[in-house]
Write a protein that holds these residues in place. Structure first.
Motif, PDB file in Angstrom:
ATOM      1  N   SER A  39       0.824  -1.215   0.000  1.00 55.61           N
ATOM      2  CA  SER A  39       0.000   0.000   0.000  1.00 55.61           C
ATOM      3  C   SER A  39       0.856   1.262   0.000  1.00 55.61           C
ATOM      4  CB  SER A  39      -0.941   0.010   1.211  1.00 55.61           C
ATOM      5  OG  SER A  39      -1.875  -1.033   1.095  1.00 55.61           O
ATOM      6  N   ILE A  40       1.936   1.247   0.775  1.00 54.42           N
ATOM      7  CA  ILE A  40       2.848   2.401   0.776  1.00 54.42           C
ATOM      8  C   ILE A  40       3.412   2.607  -0.628  1.00 54.42           C
ATOM      9  CG2 ILE A  40       5.118   3.203   1.554  1.00 54.42           C
ATOM     10  CD1 ILE A  40       4.408   2.013   4.330  1.00 54.42           C
ATOM     11  N   ASP A  41       3.842   1.521  -1.269  1.00 53.74           N
ATOM     12  CA  ASP A  41       4.360   1.619  -2.643  1.00 53.74           C
ATOM     13  C   ASP A  41       3.315   2.219  -3.579  1.00 53.74           C
ATOM     14  OD1 ASP A  41       6.842   0.604  -2.007  1.00 53.74           O
ATOM     15  OD2 ASP A  41       6.439  -1.406  -2.812  1.00 53.74           O
ATOM     16  N   PHE A  42       2.078   1.760  -3.471  1.00 58.64           N
ATOM     17  CA  PHE A  42       1.021   2.260  -4.335  1.00 58.64           C
ATOM     18  C   PHE A  42       0.807   3.757  -4.129  1.00 58.64           C
ATOM     19  CE2 PHE A  42      -2.754   2.435  -6.799  1.00 58.64           C
ATOM     20  CZ  PHE A  42      -3.631   3.263  -6.118  1.00 58.64           C
ATOM     21  N   TYR A  43       0.600   4.172  -2.872  1.00 55.41           N
ATOM     22  CA  TYR A  43       0.292   5.579  -2.615  1.00 55.41           C
ATOM     23  C   TYR A  43       1.466   6.506  -2.912  1.00 55.41           C
ATOM     24  CZ  TYR A  43      -4.285   4.495  -0.802  1.00 55.41           C
ATOM     25  OH  TYR A  43      -5.595   4.083  -0.691  1.00 55.41           O
ATOM     26  N   THR A  44       2.686   6.053  -2.641  1.00 56.46           N
ATOM     27  CA  THR A  44       3.846   6.927  -2.893  1.00 56.46           C
ATOM     28  C   THR A  44       4.251   6.916  -4.367  1.00 56.46           C
ATOM     29  OG1 THR A  44       5.411   5.190  -2.239  1.00 56.46           O
ATOM     30  CG2 THR A  44       4.737   6.777  -0.535  1.00 56.46           C
ATOM     31  N   LYS A  45       4.277   5.738  -4.978  1.00 58.77           N
ATOM     32  CA  LYS A  45       4.763   5.644  -6.355  1.00 58.77           C
ATOM     33  C   LYS A  45       3.700   5.951  -7.397  1.00 58.77           C
ATOM     34  CE  LYS A  45       8.453   2.485  -5.145  1.00 58.77           C
ATOM     35  NZ  LYS A  45       8.940   1.101  -5.182  1.00 58.77           N
ATOM     36  N   GLN A  46       2.462   5.551  -7.131  1.00 63.96           N
ATOM     37  CA  GLN A  46       1.401   5.752  -8.114  1.00 63.96           C
ATOM     38  C   GLN A  46       0.671   7.081  -7.947  1.00 63.96           C
ATOM     39  OE1 GLN A  46       1.026   3.698 -10.700  1.00 63.96           O
ATOM     40  NE2 GLN A  46       2.725   2.509  -9.859  1.00 63.96           N
ATOM     41  N   LEU A  47       0.533   7.557  -6.713  1.00 67.73           N
ATOM     42  CA  LEU A  47      -0.264   8.756  -6.474  1.00 67.73           C
ATOM     43  C   LEU A  47       0.534   9.932  -5.934  1.00 67.73           C
ATOM     44  CD1 LEU A  47      -3.476   7.083  -4.991  1.00 67.73           C
ATOM     45  CD2 LEU A  47      -3.012   7.767  -7.355  1.00 67.73           C
ATOM     46  N   GLY A  48       1.832   9.733  -5.671  1.00 60.22           N
ATOM     47  CA  GLY A  48       2.673  10.844  -5.249  1.00 60.22           C
ATOM     48  C   GLY A  48       2.575  11.255  -3.795  1.00 60.22           C
ATOM     49  N   PHE A  49       2.044  10.370  -2.940  1.00 65.22           N
ATOM     50  CA  PHE A  49       2.015  10.665  -1.510  1.00 65.22           C
ATOM     51  C   PHE A  49       3.439  10.642  -0.969  1.00 65.22           C
ATOM     52  CE2 PHE A  49      -2.387  10.100   0.354  1.00 65.22           C
ATOM     53  CZ  PHE A  49      -3.065  10.150  -0.849  1.00 65.22           C
ATOM     54  N   LYS A  50       3.648  11.322   0.147  1.00 64.99           N
ATOM     55  CA  LYS A  50       4.938  11.319   0.850  1.00 64.99           C
ATOM     56  C   LYS A  50       4.863  10.285   1.970  1.00 64.99           C
ATOM     57  CE  LYS A  50       6.224  14.101   4.219  1.00 64.99           C
ATOM     58  NZ  LYS A  50       6.251  15.068   5.167  1.00 64.99           N
ATOM     59  N   LEU A  51       5.902   9.500   2.158  1.00 63.44           N
ATOM     60  CA  LEU A  51       5.964   8.555   3.269  1.00 63.44           C
ATOM     61  C   LEU A  51       6.333   9.324   4.533  1.00 63.44           C
ATOM     62  CD1 LEU A  51       5.949   5.692   4.460  1.00 63.44           C
ATOM     63  CD2 LEU A  51       8.357   5.505   3.787  1.00 63.44           C
ATOM     64  N   ASP A  52       5.454   9.293   5.523  1.00 56.72           N
ATOM     65  CA  ASP A  52       5.683   9.976   6.796  1.00 56.72           C
ATOM     66  C   ASP A  52       6.334   9.053   7.813  1.00 56.72           C
ATOM     67  OD1 ASP A  52       4.397  12.245   5.781  1.00 56.72           O
ATOM     68  OD2 ASP A  52       2.459  11.630   6.591  1.00 56.72           O
ATOM     69  N   MET A  53       5.819   7.830   7.920  1.00 55.78           N
ATOM     70  CA  MET A  53       6.366   6.858   8.867  1.00 55.78           C
ATOM     71  C   MET A  53       5.873   5.476   8.502  1.00 55.78           C
ATOM     72  SD  MET A  53       4.091   7.326  12.373  1.00 55.78           S
ATOM     73  CE  MET A  53       4.190   9.082  12.483  1.00 55.78           C
ATOM     74  N   GLN A  54       6.634   4.485   8.973  1.00 55.86           N
ATOM     75  CA  GLN A  54       6.211   3.100   8.791  1.00 55.86           C
ATOM     76  C   GLN A  54       6.740   2.257   9.927  1.00 55.86           C
ATOM     77  OE1 GLN A  54       7.722   1.434   5.148  1.00 55.86           O
ATOM     78  NE2 GLN A  54       9.750   2.290   5.441  1.00 55.86           N
ATOM     79  N   ASN A  55       5.959   1.278  10.285  1.00 56.26           N
ATOM     80  CA  ASN A  55       6.329   0.286  11.284  1.00 56.26           C
ATOM     81  C   ASN A  55       5.845  -1.047  10.712  1.00 56.26           C
ATOM     82  OD1 ASN A  55       6.996  -1.134  13.550  1.00 56.26           O
ATOM     83  ND2 ASN A  55       5.548  -0.132  14.915  1.00 56.26           N
ATOM     84  N   LEU A  56       6.607  -1.535   9.721  1.00 59.23           N
ATOM     85  CA  LEU A  56       6.200  -2.736   8.988  1.00 59.23           C
ATOM     86  C   LEU A  56       6.314  -3.979   9.861  1.00 59.23           C
ATOM     87  CD1 LEU A  56       7.909  -1.950   5.573  1.00 59.23           C
ATOM     88  CD2 LEU A  56       5.521  -1.589   6.206  1.00 59.23           C
ATOM     89  N   PRO A  57       5.420  -4.917   9.687  1.00 56.91           N
ATOM     90  CA  PRO A  57       4.426  -5.000   8.622  1.00 56.91           C
ATOM     91  C   PRO A  57       3.070  -4.407   9.006  1.00 56.91           C
ATOM     92  CG  PRO A  57       4.464  -7.083   9.772  1.00 56.91           C
ATOM     93  CD  PRO A  57       5.499  -6.185  10.444  1.00 56.91           C
ATOM     94  N   ALA A  58       2.941  -3.804  10.191  1.00 55.65           N
ATOM     95  CA  ALA A  58       1.625  -3.448  10.708  1.00 55.65           C
ATOM     96  C   ALA A  58       1.099  -2.074  10.322  1.00 55.65           C
ATOM     97  CB  ALA A  58       1.630  -3.560  12.241  1.00 55.65           C
ATOM     98  N   PHE A  59       1.967  -1.094  10.120  1.00 58.65           N
ATOM     99  CA  PHE A  59       1.490   0.281  10.080  1.00 58.65           C
ATOM    100  C   PHE A  59       2.316   1.140   9.142  1.00 58.65           C
ATOM    101  CE2 PHE A  59       2.089   4.594  11.746  1.00 58.65           C
ATOM    102  CZ  PHE A  59       0.789   5.047  11.850  1.00 58.65           C
ATOM    103  N   GLY A  60       1.659   2.074   8.486  1.00 57.48           N
ATOM    104  CA  GLY A  60       2.339   3.083   7.687  1.00 57.48           C
ATOM    105  C   GLY A  60       1.492   4.340   7.635  1.00 57.48           C
TER     106      GLY A  60
END
Length: 149
Positions: A39-60
């Protein structure tokens, strides 16, 4: 800007006092997802969102402008099963997240007012949250972000 304690008319036409507001503001929108990394890949790469934080695999968390999109995968505090056994899953558990302060005190006051909660307060690395239902059963999440050093 109004002085503290002064009255103002809201868009709905009712009078509200700044001191009376329970909600501090809109925090973001939570989406239940099956794979946070995907989902992070989709929103950042496909829609141009900025990654703020992630705690994989549970949260982003990704954002664009003033919109924070919280991505809760399996195991995230914001996607745990409810006390009645219902599972939160993509498509049916999307909700607005309203930021509050002193969440435990807010929960106590709202319970005394007879409001219905879907679950008990959950605590995770991003903060504390609980799901409240509106009169039609729509979910509203009350959220108190974790203190950051």
């Amino acid at each position: 800007m109004n002085q503290k304690g002064s009255s103002e008319t809201t868009a709905a036409g009712s009078n509200a006092t700044e001191d009376q507001s329970v909600v501090l503001g809109l925090w973001g929108v939570r989406y239940q997802v099956k794979d946070v990394s995907r989902s992070i890949d989709f929103y950042t790469k496909q829609l141009g969102f900025k990654l703020d934080m992630q705690n994989l695999p549970a949260f982003g968390q990704v954002s664009v402008g003033n919109l924070k999109l919280i991505l809760s995968g399996p195991g995230a505090s914001g996607s745990r099963p409810l006390p009645d056994g219902r599972q939160q899953e993509p498509g049916g558990w999307n909700r607005i997240i309203l930021q509050v302060k002193d969440l435990p005190a807010r929960i106590e006051a709202l319970k005394k007012a007879g409001l219905h909660f879907r679950n008990e307060m959950e605590v995770g690395p991003g903060g504390k949250q609980i799901q409240l239902e509106d009169p039609d059963g729509n979910p509203i999440e009350l959220f108190e972000p974790a203190s950051r050093p």
